[in-house]
Design an enzyme around this catalytic site. Structure first.
Site, PDB file in Angstrom:
ATOM      1  CD  GLU A 167       3.045  -8.777  -4.938  1.00 19.72           C
ATOM      2  OE1 GLU A 167       3.009  -8.126  -5.322  1.00 19.72           O
ATOM      3  OE2 GLU A 167       3.630  -9.579  -4.366  1.00 19.72           O
ATOM      4  CB  CYS A 225       5.169  -3.802   0.343  1.00 19.86           C
ATOM      5  SG  CYS A 225       6.106  -2.620   0.231  1.00 19.86           S
ATOM      6  CE1 TYR A 226       0.679   1.149   5.680  1.00 22.23           C
ATOM      7  CE2 TYR A 226      -0.538  -0.616   5.241  1.00 22.23           C
ATOM      8  CZ  TYR A 226      -0.561   0.831   5.820  1.00 22.23           C
ATOM      9  OH  TYR A 226      -1.413   1.489   6.703  1.00 22.23           O
ATOM     10  CG  HIS A 250       5.532  -5.736  -4.169  1.00 24.25           C
ATOM     11  ND1 HIS A 250       4.928  -5.649  -3.091  1.00 24.25           N
ATOM     12  CD2 HIS A 250       6.280  -5.322  -3.719  1.00 24.25           C
ATOM     13  CE1 HIS A 250       4.453  -4.975  -3.404  1.00 24.25           C
ATOM     14  NE2 HIS A 250       5.492  -3.876  -2.974  1.00 24.25           N
ATOM     15  N   GLY A 278       0.603  -1.628  -0.130  1.00 26.88           N
ATOM     16  CA  GLY A 278      -0.347   0.396   0.123  1.00 26.88           C
ATOM     17  C   GLY A 278       1.146   1.379   0.362  1.00 26.88           C
ATOM     18  CG  ASP A 306     -14.574 -12.357 -20.398  1.00 22.23           C
ATOM     19  OD1 ASP A 306     -13.566 -12.898 -19.811  1.00 22.23           O
ATOM     20  OD2 ASP A 306     -14.917 -11.147 -20.072  1.00 22.23           O
ATOM     21  CE  LYS A 360     -10.486 -11.552 -20.647  1.00 23.33           C
ATOM     22  NZ  LYS A 360     -11.580 -11.191 -20.877  1.00 23.33           N
TER      23      LYS A 360
END
Length: 513
Positions: free
Chosen positions: A171, A82-83, A169, A55, A227, A369
């Site tokens: 990710e 992180c945050y 991070h 954040g 979709d 997706k």
């Protein structure tokens, strides 16, 4: 559905979706929730683990998002990123300060490979840092498990309570062994089995839809995109002829696309559903005549779709449910609690009240997706539709600069078809993010067969992007571009010049209008 769950608790980080995607890549179901969700609500969901996101705030600022300390007494493994790592340290009695040296970008981190989070990770590994604050002192009971020359607590852990934290991070792609770290957390530390599979999602969803709808009537606005196609097939498998799909062909589709959609979903297709194709091409051309302003074109195309859909709905009569192809990024981007709203998504976009339905059904609202595509393949939808290039709702209307005419649409359809065909022949179709041909409003002098021409210029576009928020122009081999150019000029009437767009996003957009 009974399944293992990891919750991503969002503190305003830009990578909240990405964390959830990475967890799901470990075959563990994951949902993003706002930090305002109460601890009681979290406990009711019975998560196997919780991940705190990053954040933009400083934890020592009273106005920053915090969470009640009791979450650390709930017996649930927690990973702070992180945050989120700073929040864990600050809440549990550690010290967080403004860093003497901010870190941003690729950073070599030294990790303790005996720590459970770093099992199978190299002792020196490249990670993605993005912080101006840092953990100056870890809380009591924690050990430091990673560091850099300017960040003494790049990671910390309290194995007894299963609390882990990384200043970097894991990710993002730039953290080279980040997936291994996340897998260690959700599988080894949280004890997840990793058995969430798309096949079971499809089967469970079909069963749930059948129970919910009973003998009700369902209406689906089918665009032919992945979709809405996957949503339609899920409903078809669940309720068959109780479903009616309305496909509005506005004449702004790519070459053969309307026929391809009808071949799959129409009377000769594989699915037992009521399919209505509305050929409204001339109606759209008439409405768009003389209109050059991009937003005006978008609004005309969108409103006319609603009008056509309304007319067809009246013919069908009252329906119980309306199907939307909403997916999880739409839900997240529309805002989670106090999170930033990136853009509001309304897939049905103001459908008229005359469509008398009890409820909107969104069977894909918890999928990303790539997961929607996996579901499509599980359902037997042809690969060319499942991996269809992203295509905007207004279609070729925003790939034609200036006024849209039937002649211009045909030029773009033919040029785009050649471009996509040659990209596929060269084996580049799987590696590119998005590629298409657009028609500029520029006409220029040329020479063809000893005669002067005054024709249009086609612009080719190809970008690489992971999130469609930013994009870089793709490096297509010159010989491929040369072949595409040669074919377009020779085969498409009304074109005498082809250009390649090298603009990134920002400052440009992916589409032309």
């Amino acid at each position: 559905m009974e399944r293992e769950l990891v919750i991503v608790l969002d503190f305003g980080g830009q990578y909240n979706q990405l964390i959830a995607r990475r967890v799901r890549e470990c075959n563990v179901y994951c949902e993003v929730k706002p930090y305002t969700m109460s601890l009681d609500e979290i406990k009711k969901m019975n998560p196997k683990g919780i991940i705190f996101t990053g954040g933009p705030n400083s934890v020592y600022d009273e106005a920053s998002p915090h969470y009640e300390k009791a979450i650390f007494e709930a017996g649930i493994p927690i990973l702070g990123i992180c945050y989120g790592s700073q929040l864990m340290a600050y809440t549990l009695g550690g010290e967080v300060k403004t860093a003497p040296v901010s870190e941003y970008g690729h950073t070599e981190v030294t990790v303790d490979t005996t720590d459970a989070l770093f099992e199978g990770v190299s002792e020196k590994t490249v990670c993605w840092m993005s912080h101006t604050d840092y953990i100056a002192q870890a809380p009591e009971g924690f050990k430091v498990t990673a560091s850099t020359p300017v960040c003494p607590v790049a990671a910390m852990a309290c194995p007894e309570k299963k609390f882990y934290a990384t200043q970097f991070h894991p990710e993002v792609m730039h953290t080279k062994e980040g997936m291994q770290m996340l897998r260690n957390f959700v599988i080894n530390i949280c004890g997840c089995r990793g058995d969430w599979q798309m096949g079971s999602f499809v089967d469970e969803t079909i069963k749930a839809l059948r129970e919910k709808i009973g003998d009700g009537k369902v209406l689906c606005a089918l665009s032919g995109g992945v979709d809405s196609s996957v949503a339609a097939v899920l409903l078809s498998k669940a309720i068959g002829k109780q479903l009616t799909c309305v496909f509005v062909d506005h004449g702004l589709l790519r070459k053969n696309e309307g026929d391809e959609v009808e071949a799959v979903f129409g009377p000769d297709g594989s699915y037992e559903l009521n399919f209505i194709r509305v050929n409204a091409q001339q109606r759209y051309y008439d409405k768009l005549k003389g209109v050059e302003e991009p937003e005006a074109k978008r609004k005309i195309i969108g409103e006319e779709f609603i009008r056509v859909f309304e007319e067809e709905a009246k013919k069908i009569g009252a329906v119980d449910y309306l199907v939307q192809g909403t997916i999880y990024p739409d839900v997240i981007e529309s805002g989670l609690g106090k999170s930033a709203t990136i853009k509001s998504h309304h897939n049905v976009g103001g459908l008229p009240d005359v469509v008398d339905f009890k409820e909107i059904i969104e069977p894909l609202r918890m999928l990303f997706k790539d997961e929607v595509r996996k579901a499509g393949l599980e359902l037997g939808i042809p690969e060319y539709l499942v991996y269809r290039q992203p295509f905007p709702g207004p279609g070729l209307g925003i790939r034609i600069i200036g006024e849209v005419t039937e002649e211009k649409v045909k030029i773009v359809q033919e040029a785009d078809y050649i471009y996509r065909e040659e990209i596929a022949k060269a084996g580049l179709d799987k590696g590119l993010g998005q590629y298409f041909a657009g028609l500029t409003n520029m006409r220029s002098v040329g020479v063809m067969g000893d005669f002067r021409t005054y024709d249009y210029a086609i612009a080719l576009r190809a970008v690489n992007t992971s999130d469609f928020m930013t994009a870089e122009a793709s490096e297509i081999p010159y010989e491929v571009l040369f072949k595409v150019t040669n074919r377009i000029i020779n085969e498409v009437k009304g074109v005498n010049r082809v250009m390649y767009d090298l603009t990134s996003k920002p400052p440009g957009t992916i589409e032309f209008e």
